[in-house]
Design an enzyme around this catalytic site. Sequence first.
Site, mmCIF file in Angstrom:
data_model
loop_
_atom_site.group_PDB
_atom_site.id
_atom_site.type_symbol
_atom_site.label_atom_id
_atom_site.label_comp_id
_atom_site.label_asym_id
_atom_site.label_seq_id
_atom_site.Cartn_x
_atom_site.Cartn_y
_atom_site.Cartn_z
ATOM 1 C CB ALA A 1 -0.907 0.006 1.222
ATOM 2 C CD GLU B 1 -3.300 -7.782 2.355
ATOM 3 O OE1 GLU B 1 -3.624 -8.063 3.516
ATOM 4 O OE2 GLU B 1 -3.205 -6.604 1.943
ATOM 5 N N GLY C 1 -0.109 -5.255 0.520
ATOM 6 C CA GLY C 1 -1.263 -5.216 -0.363
ATOM 7 C C GLY C 1 -0.996 -5.846 -1.714
ATOM 8 C CD GLU D 1 0.754 -6.125 5.469
ATOM 9 O OE1 GLU D 1 0.013 -6.150 4.472
ATOM 10 O OE2 GLU D 1 1.477 -7.091 5.810
#
Length: 258
Positions: free
Chosen positions: A65, A112, A109, A132
């Site tokens: 992200a 993911e 992300g 993270e």
Amino acid sequence: MAFETLQVSTEGRVGLITLNRPEALNALCAQLTDELAKALGDFEANADIGCVVLTGSKKAFAAGADIKELQAGTFVELYTNDPFAKSWEAVSRFKKPIIAAVSGYALGGGCEIAMMCDFIIAAENAKFGQPEINLGVMPGSGGTQRLPRAIGKAKAMEMCLTGRMMDAAEAERAGLVSRIVPVDELAEDAMKTATTIADKSLPVAMMTKEAINTAFETTLTQGIRFERRVFQSQFTLEDQKEGMAAFVEKRTPHFKNR
């Protein structure tokens, strides 16, 4: 629509989406994920597209992200706007087959979103991870849910708690990726695989995808029952008649996607 953070093209019945923020290693900002949702919506509505490939650059599929964008976020903002559900998960909601072609980093992300695809083809230099915890948070878009389903609790727990990365060879052994190819062959291999899928009956491919995904949401008994009913329903399709007739007549089937 002109995209600023994506490159979107078609080749035959295959749609290709390339994440294109090279200056940020394809970090997933709001603009990129909004554009990704729009591009997928266009491909889903296009009857001439039978499969999609999602990829990045040789250096990074997506490095995570955009932390600069997320840093100032508050609980209320994230809870009420829920940007992950609105646009990030457009990949998991996509009904047609979608392949992640991963080269370089697929972290946070990025990992993911790759896992939201139906399967991952990895280049030899691919690296996967959910780091993270190093930022004082945990995965927030499926990392703690899809990763254990893909590679098991022990390995997923270790990766999420330590933040370590998994290389392509380990990812293949663990079942995260379907196979590994040389970096320079990734794009061609992914497009060839997608073309093979796109040449099949689209409704049958979509039903097959739905049935396999159902296996992760139901008991075995319920899943078998669902599979059987969908299989039976396919005998209403012209493609079933054509496919079986072609087999008997020893010729290539010509599916009409109906």
